[in-house]
Write an enzyme that holds these catalytic residues in place. Structure first.
Site, mmCIF file in Angstrom:
data_model
loop_
_atom_site.group_PDB
_atom_site.id
_atom_site.type_symbol
_atom_site.label_atom_id
_atom_site.label_comp_id
_atom_site.label_asym_id
_atom_site.label_seq_id
_atom_site.Cartn_x
_atom_site.Cartn_y
_atom_site.Cartn_z
ATOM 1 N N ASP A 173 1.047 -1.105 -0.057
ATOM 2 C CA ASP A 173 -0.172 0.116 0.011
ATOM 3 C C ASP A 173 0.871 1.150 0.018
ATOM 4 O O ASP A 173 0.653 2.091 -0.827
ATOM 5 C CB ASP A 173 -1.051 0.033 1.201
ATOM 6 N N HIS A 200 -5.759 -3.744 5.234
ATOM 7 C CA HIS A 200 -5.533 -3.891 3.832
ATOM 8 C C HIS A 200 -6.686 -4.233 3.067
ATOM 9 O O HIS A 200 -6.589 -5.362 2.587
ATOM 10 C CB HIS A 200 -4.203 -5.026 3.828
HETATM 11 N N1 LIG Z 1 -0.721 -8.667 1.440
HETATM 12 C C1 LIG Z 1 -0.977 -8.011 0.033
HETATM 13 O O1 LIG Z 1 -0.725 -7.070 -0.142
HETATM 14 C C2 LIG Z 1 -0.979 -9.060 -1.034
HETATM 15 C C3 LIG Z 1 -0.574 -8.758 -2.390
HETATM 16 C C4 LIG Z 1 -0.988 -9.635 -3.342
HETATM 17 C C5 LIG Z 1 -1.501 -10.650 -3.062
HETATM 18 N N2 LIG Z 1 -1.916 -11.229 -1.718
HETATM 19 C C6 LIG Z 1 -2.656 -12.581 -1.267
HETATM 20 O O2 LIG Z 1 -1.454 -13.571 -1.425
HETATM 21 C C7 LIG Z 1 -2.117 -14.635 -1.841
HETATM 22 C C8 LIG Z 1 -1.330 -15.548 -2.947
HETATM 23 O O3 LIG Z 1 -1.208 -14.752 -4.119
HETATM 24 P P1 LIG Z 1 -0.795 -15.461 -5.200
HETATM 25 O O4 LIG Z 1 -0.912 -14.533 -6.448
HETATM 26 O O5 LIG Z 1 0.887 -15.929 -5.133
HETATM 27 O O6 LIG Z 1 -1.738 -16.833 -5.354
HETATM 28 P P2 LIG Z 1 -1.078 -18.151 -6.100
HETATM 29 O O7 LIG Z 1 -2.331 -18.974 -6.602
HETATM 30 O O8 LIG Z 1 -0.355 -17.828 -7.476
HETATM 31 O O9 LIG Z 1 -0.263 -18.965 -5.241
HETATM 32 C C9 LIG Z 1 -0.573 -19.251 -4.006
HETATM 33 C C10 LIG Z 1 0.461 -20.505 -3.616
HETATM 34 O O10 LIG Z 1 0.098 -20.980 -2.275
HETATM 35 C C11 LIG Z 1 -0.041 -22.346 -2.648
HETATM 36 N N3 LIG Z 1 -0.834 -23.114 -1.552
HETATM 37 C C12 LIG Z 1 -2.276 -23.087 -1.258
HETATM 38 N N4 LIG Z 1 -2.467 -23.853 -0.125
HETATM 39 C C13 LIG Z 1 -1.249 -24.048 0.333
HETATM 40 C C14 LIG Z 1 -0.846 -24.592 1.836
HETATM 41 N N5 LIG Z 1 -1.809 -25.077 2.348
HETATM 42 N N6 LIG Z 1 0.491 -24.892 2.103
HETATM 43 C C15 LIG Z 1 1.283 -24.177 1.250
HETATM 44 N N7 LIG Z 1 0.935 -23.687 -0.064
HETATM 45 C C16 LIG Z 1 -0.145 -23.501 -0.292
HETATM 46 C C17 LIG Z 1 -0.621 -22.797 -4.052
HETATM 47 O O11 LIG Z 1 -0.025 -24.081 -4.252
HETATM 48 C C18 LIG Z 1 0.201 -21.682 -4.643
HETATM 49 O O12 LIG Z 1 1.406 -21.974 -5.065
HETATM 50 C C19 LIG Z 1 -3.644 -14.308 -1.971
HETATM 51 O O13 LIG Z 1 -4.328 -14.552 -0.844
HETATM 52 C C20 LIG Z 1 -3.686 -12.936 -2.366
HETATM 53 O O14 LIG Z 1 -4.787 -12.322 -2.303
HETATM 54 C C21 LIG Z 1 -1.862 -10.339 -0.827
HETATM 55 O O1 LIG Z 2 -5.933 -6.999 -4.611
HETATM 56 C C1 LIG Z 2 -5.697 -8.013 -4.204
HETATM 57 O O2 LIG Z 2 -6.642 -8.901 -4.007
HETATM 58 C C2 LIG Z 2 -4.249 -8.466 -3.764
HETATM 59 C C3 LIG Z 2 -3.457 -7.605 -2.897
HETATM 60 O O3 LIG Z 2 -4.252 -7.401 -1.816
HETATM 61 C C4 LIG Z 2 -3.309 -6.208 -3.580
HETATM 62 O O4 LIG Z 2 -3.574 -5.211 -2.693
HETATM 63 O O5 LIG Z 2 -2.780 -6.196 -4.667
#
Ligand SMILES: NC(=O)c1ccc[n+]([C@@H]2O[C@H](COP(=O)([O-])OP(=O)(O)OC[C@H]3O[C@@H](n4cnc5c(N)ncnc54)[C@H](O)[C@@H]3O)[C@@H](O)[C@H]2O)c1
Ligand SMILES: O=C(O)C[C@H](O)C(=O)O
Length: 340
Positions: A173, A200
């Protein structure tokens, strides 16, 4: 070839300005995912990391084998997707990053991810509380406003909760805020710092433009900028059109936060990052977690900074944030009560 190596070395120096490193094991849970892979790459390039431990329900060892060929000193190990693999991955970790879970598709809110991600984060937290109860836990999986309280409840139930070691990663953010304001003001983003407080998701993301270099932004320009910072994640979800949400910018943000924690752990003073933590700031209103600027130290959270002086417009943003945040936090707490 020589030029390529020079460029690579320059990238390493620019990305992480560490000189010496102590032994620091960093674990990534969800390491084969959209965030997990580039995040693990950036950690492999960080000289402060001595051991990188990668776990995923599928593909951890493959990602580890690939990264292990990069010519930096750290070791990289991928763990099999089973209970002993997870426990071995976690043991001895100083930092555990959790980007495991499903990302949004267009039309979804982060809260829509709760049903799937709450149990993923709960189970990983159980394993972490058992295998590495003293590690710093950095939660990336959404909805962060609820997944962080889930981790805290799991740790509390096992008698190992240390609020100084639990962080919701909200770095993206502030990364976005500094970039977006620089685009409007035509400035260098590296010189822009916009505090972002709250949580967030949507209106819980509260940018404090009055505390930036451009406090005088007002009217429609201000509203548009605040809206873009609050809903920046949606921009990426829409553009990816069903293929997920922010991954590369998130990897950068997660690596920056881990680097800050390692710098602080290795003795650097005055390291401050915004992060969603167990916070006293709004506890009197029943909001037990809140993101604000936090000074990091060898024990994790060193000092939680106040929100500071805000204007009337921002006061209203904080009010709206607190109402949503309270519900999001309670949802995480209730989930663990009913699904321990
Ligand atoms: N905090 C933030 O600012 C922020 C920013 C972007 C994304 N996110 C979040 O991060 C998460 C992941 O996003 P992504 O794009 O990498 O998703 P993705 O689907 O590409 O990757 C997620 C990974 O988690 C693995 N996984 C699922 N269950 C699991 C478990 N029990 N143990 C270990 N690994 C497991 C999957 O196999 C996959 O490889 C989402 O929830 C997304 O919303 C948060
Ligand atoms: O927007 C989302 O779902 C992923 C993440 O929290 C972000 O801020 O990009």
């Amino acid at each position: 070839m020589f030029a390529a190596r020079q460029t690579f070395n320059l990238f390493q120096k620019r990305a992480f300005s560490a000189s010496a490193s102590q032994a620091s094991k960093v674990a990534v849970l969800g390491a084969a995912g959209g965030i997990g892979q580039p995040l693990s790459l950036l950690l492999k390039l960080n000289p402060r990391v001595s051991e990188l431990a990668l776990y995923d329900i599928r593909g951890g060892p493959g990602v580890a084998a690939d990264l292990s060929h990069i010519n930096t000193n750290s070791t990289v190990t991928g763990y099999e997707a089973n209970a002993s693999g997870l426990s071995d991955c976690l043991k001895g970790s100083e930092i555990i990053l959790i980007p495991a879970g499903v990302p949004r598709k267009p039309g979804m809110t982060r809260d829509d991810l709760f049903n799937t991600n709450a149990s993923i984060v709960r189970d990983l937290a159980k394993a972490a509380a058992e295998a590495a109860p003293e590690a710093n836990v950095l939660v990336i999986s959404n909805p962060v406003n609820s997944t962080v309280p889930i981790v805290s409840e799991i740790y509390k139930a096992r008698g190992v909760y240390n609020p100084k070691r639990l962080f919701g990663v909200t770095t993206l953010d502030v990364v976005r805020a500094s970039r977006f304001i620089s685009q409007v003001q035509k400035t260098d983003p590296s010189g822009e710092a916009v505090p972002v407080v709250g949580g967030h998701s949507g209106v819980t993301i509260v940018p404090l433009l009055s505390q930036s270099n451009h406090a005088s932004i007002a009217g429609e320009a201000r509203d548009a900028l605040v809206n873009r910072i609050q809903f920046g994640g949606d921009e990426v979800v829409k553009a990816k059109d069903g293929a997920g949400s922010a991954t590369l910018s998130m990897a950068m943000a997660g690596a920056r936060f881990a680097e800050s924690l390692l710098r602080a752990a290795q003795g650097e003073k005055g390291v401050i990052e915004p992060t969603f933590v167990d916070s006293p700031l709004y506890k009197d209103q029943g909001v037990n977690f809140f993101a604000s600027r936090v000074e990091l130290g060898p024990n994790g959270v060193e000092k939680i900074h106040e929100v500071g002086k805000v204007n009337e417009y921002e006061e209203k943003l904080v009010e709206a944030c607190l109402a949503d945040l309270k519900k999001n936090i309670q949802k995480g707490v209730d989930f663990v009560k009913s699904n321990p």
